[in-house]
Write a protein that holds these residues in place. Structure first.
Motif, mmCIF file in Angstrom:
data_model
loop_
_atom_site.group_PDB
_atom_site.id
_atom_site.type_symbol
_atom_site.label_atom_id
_atom_site.label_comp_id
_atom_site.label_asym_id
_atom_site.label_seq_id
_atom_site.Cartn_x
_atom_site.Cartn_y
_atom_site.Cartn_z
ATOM 1 N N LYS A 174 0.827 -1.207 0.000
ATOM 2 C CA LYS A 174 0.000 0.000 0.000
ATOM 3 C C LYS A 174 0.868 1.267 0.000
ATOM 4 C CE LYS A 174 -3.540 2.378 2.677
ATOM 5 N NZ LYS A 174 -4.323 2.383 3.902
ATOM 6 N N LEU A 175 1.976 1.207 0.738
ATOM 7 C CA LEU A 175 2.872 2.355 0.826
ATOM 8 C C LEU A 175 3.832 2.444 -0.364
ATOM 9 C CD1 LEU A 175 3.767 2.180 4.621
ATOM 10 C CD2 LEU A 175 2.242 3.821 3.501
ATOM 11 N N GLU A 176 3.717 1.470 -1.265
ATOM 12 C CA GLU A 176 4.562 1.409 -2.457
ATOM 13 C C GLU A 176 6.044 1.386 -2.091
ATOM 14 O OE1 GLU A 176 3.327 4.510 -5.150
ATOM 15 O OE2 GLU A 176 1.326 3.641 -5.347
ATOM 16 N N ARG A 177 6.392 0.412 -1.259
ATOM 17 C CA ARG A 177 7.768 0.193 -0.797
ATOM 18 C C ARG A 177 8.279 -1.121 -1.383
ATOM 19 N NH1 ARG A 177 9.498 4.748 2.032
ATOM 20 N NH2 ARG A 177 7.674 5.618 3.033
ATOM 21 N N PRO A 178 8.763 -1.098 -2.623
ATOM 22 C CA PRO A 178 9.145 -2.362 -3.266
ATOM 23 C C PRO A 178 10.269 -3.119 -2.562
ATOM 24 C CG PRO A 178 9.801 -0.480 -4.612
ATOM 25 C CD PRO A 178 8.961 0.046 -3.485
ATOM 26 N N MET A 179 11.271 -2.417 -2.066
ATOM 27 C CA MET A 179 12.377 -3.112 -1.398
ATOM 28 C C MET A 179 11.897 -3.749 -0.093
ATOM 29 S SD MET A 179 15.316 -4.252 -1.518
ATOM 30 C CE MET A 179 16.507 -3.443 -2.511
ATOM 31 N N GLN A 180 11.067 -3.045 0.649
ATOM 32 C CA GLN A 180 10.517 -3.597 1.889
ATOM 33 C C GLN A 180 9.626 -4.794 1.584
ATOM 34 O OE1 GLN A 180 11.171 -2.119 5.179
ATOM 35 N NE2 GLN A 180 10.646 -4.230 5.548
ATOM 36 N N THR A 181 8.843 -4.688 0.524
ATOM 37 C CA THR A 181 7.983 -5.791 0.106
ATOM 38 C C THR A 181 8.815 -7.025 -0.214
ATOM 39 O OG1 THR A 181 6.324 -4.257 -0.767
ATOM 40 C CG2 THR A 181 6.271 -6.514 -1.603
ATOM 41 N N LEU A 182 9.887 -6.839 -0.957
ATOM 42 C CA LEU A 182 10.772 -7.944 -1.304
ATOM 43 C C LEU A 182 11.371 -8.580 -0.059
ATOM 44 C CD1 LEU A 182 12.255 -9.658 -3.398
ATOM 45 C CD2 LEU A 182 14.002 -7.855 -3.489
ATOM 46 N N LYS A 183 11.810 -7.773 0.882
ATOM 47 C CA LYS A 183 12.390 -8.297 2.123
ATOM 48 C C LYS A 183 11.371 -9.131 2.897
ATOM 49 C CE LYS A 183 15.813 -4.654 2.814
ATOM 50 N NZ LYS A 183 16.223 -3.520 3.652
ATOM 51 N N ILE A 184 10.145 -8.657 2.931
ATOM 52 C CA ILE A 184 9.097 -9.376 3.656
ATOM 53 C C ILE A 184 8.807 -10.716 2.986
ATOM 54 C CG2 ILE A 184 6.658 -9.333 4.327
ATOM 55 C CD1 ILE A 184 7.020 -6.210 4.552
ATOM 56 N N VAL A 185 8.684 -10.709 1.669
ATOM 57 C CA VAL A 185 8.430 -11.960 0.937
ATOM 58 C C VAL A 185 9.582 -12.934 1.157
ATOM 59 C CG1 VAL A 185 8.174 -12.977 -1.361
ATOM 60 C CG2 VAL A 185 6.885 -10.921 -0.760
ATOM 61 N N ARG A 186 10.804 -12.443 1.095
ATOM 62 C CA ARG A 186 11.968 -13.311 1.344
ATOM 63 C C ARG A 186 11.927 -13.897 2.752
ATOM 64 N NH1 ARG A 186 16.915 -9.890 -1.417
ATOM 65 N NH2 ARG A 186 16.545 -10.613 -3.534
ATOM 66 N N GLU A 187 11.529 -13.102 3.720
ATOM 67 C CA GLU A 187 11.452 -13.582 5.102
ATOM 68 C C GLU A 187 10.393 -14.672 5.234
ATOM 69 O OE1 GLU A 187 12.581 -13.967 9.007
ATOM 70 O OE2 GLU A 187 13.571 -12.845 7.423
ATOM 71 N N ILE A 188 9.273 -14.497 4.568
ATOM 72 C CA ILE A 188 8.216 -15.513 4.595
ATOM 73 C C ILE A 188 8.731 -16.817 3.988
ATOM 74 C CG2 ILE A 188 5.963 -16.143 3.634
ATOM 75 C CD1 ILE A 188 5.214 -13.134 3.952
ATOM 76 N N ILE A 189 9.426 -16.701 2.860
ATOM 77 C CA ILE A 189 9.980 -17.893 2.205
ATOM 78 C C ILE A 189 11.032 -18.537 3.098
ATOM 79 C CG2 ILE A 189 11.364 -18.689 0.249
ATOM 80 C CD1 ILE A 189 9.914 -16.488 -1.403
ATOM 81 N N LYS A 190 11.894 -17.718 3.686
ATOM 82 C CA LYS A 190 12.963 -18.217 4.559
ATOM 83 C C LYS A 190 12.405 -19.012 5.730
ATOM 84 C CE LYS A 190 16.219 -16.186 7.717
ATOM 85 N NZ LYS A 190 16.833 -14.926 8.126
#
Length: 65
Positions: free
Chosen positions: A29-45
């Motif tokens: 929602k905040l349009e934070r692509p790098m933060q979004t990527l980090k979160i997705v990586r953490e979920i996968i990890k």
């Protein structure tokens, strides 16, 4: 401006509390692509496939039908 600061704080709170799905939604929602990527990586990890599936559905709802 104040609302943005509140949303940023909420995002940080979600991350600290390990509420990754909520954090993902807010990062998008905040349009934070790098933060979004980090979160997705953490979920996968963490190997939480259930959360990852929910993330995918949230990000790409048009592909469900």
């Amino acid at each position: 401006m104040e609302e943005l600061a509140l949303q940023e704080q909420q995002l940080n709170n979600y991350l600290q509390n390990d509420e990754l799905l909520k954090a993902l939604k807010l990062a998008l929602k905040l349009e934070r692509p790098m933060q979004t990527l980090k979160i997705v990586r953490e979920i996968i990890k963490k190997g939480d496939t259930c959360k990852f599936e929910k993330c995918y559905v949230y990000m790409y709802p048009k592909f469900l039908f």
